[in-house]
Design a protein around this motif. Structure first.
Motif, PDB file in Angstrom:
ATOM      1  N   LEU A 124      10.037  11.896   3.744  1.00  0.00           N
ATOM      2  CA  LEU A 124       8.789  11.949   4.521  1.00  0.00           C
ATOM      3  C   LEU A 124       7.870  10.778   4.188  1.00  0.00           C
ATOM      4  O   LEU A 124       7.332  10.109   5.086  1.00  0.00           O
ATOM      5  N   GLY A 125       7.677  10.522   2.890  1.00  0.00           N
ATOM      6  CA  GLY A 125       6.760   9.457   2.477  1.00  0.00           C
ATOM      7  C   GLY A 125       7.250   8.078   2.873  1.00  0.00           C
ATOM      8  O   GLY A 125       6.502   7.273   3.431  1.00  0.00           O
ATOM      9  N   ILE A 126       8.519   7.803   2.615  1.00  0.00           N
ATOM     10  CA  ILE A 126       9.048   6.477   2.926  1.00  0.00           C
ATOM     11  C   ILE A 126       9.176   6.276   4.432  1.00  0.00           C
ATOM     12  O   ILE A 126       9.013   5.163   4.936  1.00  0.00           O
ATOM     13  N   SER A 127       9.444   7.347   5.162  1.00  0.00           N
ATOM     14  CA  SER A 127       9.517   7.226   6.630  1.00  0.00           C
ATOM     15  C   SER A 127       8.172   6.788   7.194  1.00  0.00           C
ATOM     16  O   SER A 127       8.115   5.937   8.097  1.00  0.00           O
ATOM     17  N   ALA A 128       7.082   7.360   6.670  1.00  0.00           N
ATOM     18  CA  ALA A 128       5.747   6.953   7.129  1.00  0.00           C
ATOM     19  C   ALA A 128       5.497   5.482   6.808  1.00  0.00           C
ATOM     20  O   ALA A 128       4.977   4.730   7.646  1.00  0.00           O
ATOM     21  N   TYR A 129       5.875   5.065   5.610  1.00  0.00           N
ATOM     22  CA  TYR A 129       5.703   3.667   5.221  1.00  0.00           C
ATOM     23  C   TYR A 129       6.573   2.756   6.096  1.00  0.00           C
ATOM     24  O   TYR A 129       6.160   1.674   6.516  1.00  0.00           O
ATOM     25  N   LEU A 130       7.798   3.208   6.372  1.00  0.00           N
ATOM     26  CA  LEU A 130       8.722   2.426   7.197  1.00  0.00           C
ATOM     27  C   LEU A 130       8.163   2.219   8.602  1.00  0.00           C
ATOM     28  O   LEU A 130       8.304   1.142   9.188  1.00  0.00           O
ATOM     29  N   VAL A 131       7.496   3.242   9.136  1.00  0.00           N
ATOM     30  CA  VAL A 131       6.860   3.108  10.453  1.00  0.00           C
ATOM     31  C   VAL A 131       5.819   1.995  10.426  1.00  0.00           C
ATOM     32  O   VAL A 131       5.782   1.123  11.302  1.00  0.00           O
ATOM     33  N   ALA A 132       4.962   2.006   9.392  1.00  0.00           N
ATOM     34  CA  ALA A 132       3.889   1.011   9.291  1.00  0.00           C
ATOM     35  C   ALA A 132       4.447  -0.399   9.184  1.00  0.00           C
ATOM     36  O   ALA A 132       3.969  -1.330   9.850  1.00  0.00           O
ATOM     37  N   VAL A 133       5.468  -0.576   8.353  1.00  0.00           N
ATOM     38  CA  VAL A 133       6.024  -1.912   8.134  1.00  0.00           C
ATOM     39  C   VAL A 133       6.769  -2.398   9.387  1.00  0.00           C
ATOM     40  O   VAL A 133       6.676  -3.572   9.762  1.00  0.00           O
ATOM     41  N   ALA A 143      -4.275  -8.756   4.197  1.00  0.00           N
ATOM     42  CA  ALA A 143      -4.859 -10.054   4.550  1.00  0.00           C
ATOM     43  C   ALA A 143      -6.039  -9.853   5.496  1.00  0.00           C
ATOM     44  O   ALA A 143      -7.083 -10.511   5.370  1.00  0.00           O
ATOM     45  N   GLY A 144      -5.898  -8.932   6.447  1.00  0.00           N
ATOM     46  CA  GLY A 144      -6.997  -8.609   7.353  1.00  0.00           C
ATOM     47  C   GLY A 144      -8.178  -8.003   6.621  1.00  0.00           C
ATOM     48  O   GLY A 144      -9.344  -8.289   6.937  1.00  0.00           O
ATOM     49  N   PHE A 145      -7.900  -7.178   5.617  1.00  0.00           N
ATOM     50  CA  PHE A 145      -8.945  -6.560   4.799  1.00  0.00           C
ATOM     51  C   PHE A 145      -9.743  -7.633   4.061  1.00  0.00           C
ATOM     52  O   PHE A 145     -10.981  -7.584   3.988  1.00  0.00           O
ATOM     53  N   SER A 146      -9.048  -8.638   3.520  1.00  0.00           N
ATOM     54  CA  SER A 146      -9.728  -9.761   2.856  1.00  0.00           C
ATOM     55  C   SER A 146     -10.569 -10.543   3.845  1.00  0.00           C
ATOM     56  O   SER A 146     -11.717 -10.895   3.557  1.00  0.00           O
ATOM     57  N   TYR A 147     -10.002 -10.843   4.995  1.00  0.00           N
ATOM     58  CA  TYR A 147     -10.694 -11.619   6.026  1.00  0.00           C
ATOM     59  C   TYR A 147     -11.960 -10.903   6.498  1.00  0.00           C
ATOM     60  O   TYR A 147     -12.984 -11.529   6.780  1.00  0.00           O
ATOM     61  N   GLU A 148     -11.916  -9.580   6.558  1.00  0.00           N
ATOM     62  CA  GLU A 148     -13.078  -8.807   6.989  1.00  0.00           C
ATOM     63  C   GLU A 148     -14.208  -8.863   5.977  1.00  0.00           C
ATOM     64  O   GLU A 148     -15.360  -8.565   6.306  1.00  0.00           O
ATOM     65  N   GLY A 149     -13.883  -9.227   4.715  1.00  0.00           N
ATOM     66  CA  GLY A 149     -14.972  -9.390   3.754  1.00  0.00           C
ATOM     67  C   GLY A 149     -14.734  -8.865   2.355  1.00  0.00           C
ATOM     68  O   GLY A 149     -15.673  -8.773   1.570  1.00  0.00           O
ATOM     69  N   TYR A 150     -13.468  -8.564   1.978  1.00  0.00           N
ATOM     70  CA  TYR A 150     -13.243  -7.935   0.675  1.00  0.00           C
ATOM     71  C   TYR A 150     -12.107  -8.577  -0.129  1.00  0.00           C
ATOM     72  O   TYR A 150     -11.289  -7.873  -0.737  1.00  0.00           O
ATOM     73  N   PRO A 151     -12.028  -9.910  -0.192  1.00  0.00           N
ATOM     74  CA  PRO A 151     -10.914 -10.532  -0.924  1.00  0.00           C
ATOM     75  C   PRO A 151     -10.938 -10.264  -2.428  1.00  0.00           C
ATOM     76  O   PRO A 151      -9.898  -9.998  -3.026  1.00  0.00           O
ATOM     77  N   ILE A 152     -12.114 -10.339  -3.045  1.00  0.00           N
ATOM     78  CA  ILE A 152     -12.196 -10.160  -4.504  1.00  0.00           C
ATOM     79  C   ILE A 152     -11.982  -8.691  -4.863  1.00  0.00           C
ATOM     80  O   ILE A 152     -11.356  -8.374  -5.884  1.00  0.00           O
ATOM     81  N   SER A 187      10.662  -5.645  -1.849  1.00  0.00           N
ATOM     82  CA  SER A 187      10.521  -4.283  -1.330  1.00  0.00           C
ATOM     83  C   SER A 187       9.087  -3.780  -1.452  1.00  0.00           C
ATOM     84  O   SER A 187       8.686  -2.836  -0.771  1.00  0.00           O
ATOM     85  N   PHE A 188       8.285  -4.440  -2.322  1.00  0.00           N
ATOM     86  CA  PHE A 188       6.874  -4.067  -2.451  1.00  0.00           C
ATOM     87  C   PHE A 188       6.008  -4.789  -1.418  1.00  0.00           C
ATOM     88  O   PHE A 188       5.197  -4.190  -0.726  1.00  0.00           O
ATOM     89  N   LEU A 189       6.186  -6.111  -1.332  1.00  0.00           N
ATOM     90  CA  LEU A 189       5.397  -6.890  -0.375  1.00  0.00           C
ATOM     91  C   LEU A 189       5.977  -6.709   1.029  1.00  0.00           C
ATOM     92  O   LEU A 189       7.179  -6.749   1.221  1.00  0.00           O
ATOM     93  N   SER A 190       5.111  -6.538   1.985  1.00  0.00           N
ATOM     94  CA  SER A 190       5.546  -6.271   3.350  1.00  0.00           C
ATOM     95  C   SER A 190       4.444  -6.715   4.296  1.00  0.00           C
ATOM     96  O   SER A 190       3.525  -7.442   3.908  1.00  0.00           O
ATOM     97  N   THR A 191       4.498  -6.255   5.535  1.00  0.00           N
ATOM     98  CA  THR A 191       3.413  -6.545   6.467  1.00  0.00           C
ATOM     99  C   THR A 191       2.113  -5.884   6.019  1.00  0.00           C
ATOM    100  O   THR A 191       1.028  -6.313   6.412  1.00  0.00           O
ATOM    101  N   VAL A 192       2.212  -4.830   5.196  1.00  0.00           N
ATOM    102  CA  VAL A 192       1.002  -4.238   4.626  1.00  0.00           C
ATOM    103  C   VAL A 192       0.270  -5.290   3.798  1.00  0.00           C
ATOM    104  O   VAL A 192      -0.961  -5.393   3.829  1.00  0.00           O
ATOM    105  N   SER A 193       1.036  -6.126   3.076  1.00  0.00           N
ATOM    106  CA  SER A 193       0.442  -7.163   2.226  1.00  0.00           C
ATOM    107  C   SER A 193      -0.009  -8.374   3.028  1.00  0.00           C
ATOM    108  O   SER A 193      -1.156  -8.821   2.904  1.00  0.00           O
TER     109      SER A 193
END
Length: 534
Positions: free
Chosen positions: A125-134, A61-70, A50-56
């Protein structure tokens, strides 16, 4: 085609599990908290899934690829502590309350329908926004793999996760989460050697990434430098990672989609053990995933959008059978979070808003029917928002999650460790924390640049803490509130307590051993190749 077939097979499996388990759901307790029968494996599975999702697997993953893995791994080092902190300082007391939802716990703790309603509204409200992103992340993945339009992919996602969640509730979510947990964990660990091999082998792949002229300082602690850098000065990037890491630690500790998993545990020992295993799992998954992602930059520096980097690797850098596992694993991460979020939203609407506003208690049969109807309605609204709002997987997810750190963080811990906090303070703490984050985000949208130490969540936490302190100057603490607090502070004794506690006492050793192993892996696969590159 083979990737699409793999996804379809997994979809059918999850729906069938939902259908089968729906026949075993006979009460609201089974529907909301899986009958409180979760084993260590299943609670760990649902915590991580429930924690790991497409955000992860896509956004970060895209954030790391752009230059910030560490930088991201620094953030994760802080946030993974939220499991141990959460279960010891909040989760186990939440479980003792015997609540069916986290807002119900707040309402009972402060003997206030207003506090319960405020917690329920922020949950929705908060989880609905997260649900949209995932959901959008899953649709982007499905569209990319199958070739169908984004609209069709979003519709398929909606049908799949809504069907098994509506049918079987928490019971189906827990079983499917555990299966999904194994799937994306295997995908992450097995992909590592293949990606490293395709990028030049070890240690050359790491050396090439560290000296990549396309992304200078890629493997430095602060991320890339030069024209592509968008995280500011090194100290700003580090402060951002520490702040967000601590925020996410709080999110893991008290957010409804994480802390509610402890309500499903068979006993308190299971809850504690699950928190430890979840900590180990999150750190290892992130470590293997983001070290391998950093090396993809030397193979293909032009993946666009960057959120597709792990998908590209699955289709181009590993054997096809493993590519199917990876694609299915990413989809599983999306579906598991979608299911957990939808189940929590439906539970809060039915139990925390409808029952309380009407001041009546529904029968189990009526409650199950209304819960299922509310989930269908909510999921349809999420579908419409997903069609209207352009995908922004990582940043929408981060915004939604930080709402809970600000609006729930201070009051959640105070509800256990303070005998002076009143229902007035709790109510305004939740409201002001929520509004503080929203205010900070609005200022950013208006083009007002906030310093890194005034991240919107920091504004929210400050306002929430002040409201909790000053609000608690008003009102009386009732006998019922004191009695409730005294009851949850008493540790329950299991029938086989000696056996249970002897097992639980081993877990600090597991945590230490895993920490040593992670340090060794980090030294071998990161620090040593980096010294060679330098």
């Amino acid at each position: 085609m083979i990737y699409t077939i793999g996804i379809i097979i997994s979809f059918i499996l999850y729906i069938l599990i939902g259908v089968v388990l729906s026949r075993k759901v006979k009460s609201s307790e089974e529907y909301y908290v899986s009958g409180r029968k979760g084993s260590t494996l299943m609670v760990t599975g649902t915590l991580v899934a429930s924690f790991l999702s497409t955000v992860s697997f896509m956004g970060e993953a895209g954030f790391s690829y752009e230059g910030y893995p560490i930088l991201l791994l620094i953030l994760v080092t802080f946030n993974a502590t939220g499991y141990v902190v959460g279960v010891f300082f909040f989760g186990r007391y939440l479980r003792r309350s015997k609540s069916l939802t986290v807002p119900e716990y707040f309402g009972n703790r402060f003997q206030s329908n207003k506090v319960r309603l405020a917690a329920a509204i922020t949950t929705i409200l908060g989880i609905s926004a997260y649900l949209v992103a995932v959901t959008q992340g899953g649709a982007v993945l499905l569209s990319e793999i199958s070739g169908v339009s984004y609209t069709v992919a979003l519709l398929i996602m909606w049908i799949v996760y809504a069907s098994f969640t509506v049918l079987s509730g928490a019971k189906g979510v827990m079983v499917n989460d555990t299966i999904m947990f194994f799937l994306f964990s295997i995908a992450t660990y097995l992909s590592f050697p293949f990606i490293i091999g395709k990028a030049g082998g070890f240690p050359d792949a790491i050396i090439k990434a560290a000296t990549n002229p396309e992304r200078p300082d890629l493997l430095s602690w602060h991320g890339i430098t030069g024209p592509g850098n968008y995280m500011g000065e090194p100290w700003e990037a580090l402060v951002w990672a520490i702040i967000l890491g601590l925020v996410w630690s709080a999110v893991i500790a008290i957010s409804p989609w994480q802390s509610s998993r402890y309500l499903m545990a068979k006993n308190e020992h299971v809850a504690i053990r699950s928190g430890v295993w979840a900590t180990i799992s999150i750190i290892t998954i992130y470590l293997f995933l983001h070290i391998s992602i950093s090396t993809i930059t030397t193979v293909n520096p032009d993946i666009n959008p960057t959120e597709k980097v792990f998908i590209w690797a699955a289709m181009n850098m590993v054997p096809k059978w493993l590519g199917v596992v990876i694609i299915s694993g990413i989809m599983a991460a999306a579906l598991s979070s979608c299911a957990s979020f939808l189940q929590l939203i439906g539970s809060s609407i039915t139990r925390d808003i409808m029952e309380q506003s009407r001041n009546k208690t529904y029968s189990d049969k009526h409650l199950l029917r209304v819960s299922r109807i509310s989930m269908i309605v909510v999921s349809f609204i999420i579908l419409l928002i997903g069609l209207w709002q352009p995908p922004s997987i990582m940043w929408i997810g981060y915004f939604a999650a930080t709402l809970f750190a600000a609006s729930w963080g201070p009051v959640a811990f105070a509800s256990i460790y303070s005998k002076k906090v009143t229902k007035t303070g709790a109510l305004w703490s939740i409201i002001m924390g929520f509004l503080g984050v929203v205010l900070g985000e609005v200022l950013k949208k208006m083009g007002i640049t906030l310093p890194v130490y005034l991240n919107p969540v920091i504004i929210g936490v400050i306002l929430s803490s002040l409201a909790l302190y000053f609000g608690s100057k008003f009102g009386e603490i009732t006998i019922e509130e004191r009695s409730f607090l005294e009851n949850i502070l008493k540790r329950p004794i299991e029938a086989n307590e000696k056996e249970e506690i002897s097992i639980t006492r081993r877990y600090p050793l597991y945590l230490v051993a895993s920490g040593i192993l992670i340090i060794i892996v980090t030294f071998v696969f990161y620090y040593w190749p980096l010294t060679l590159a330098m």
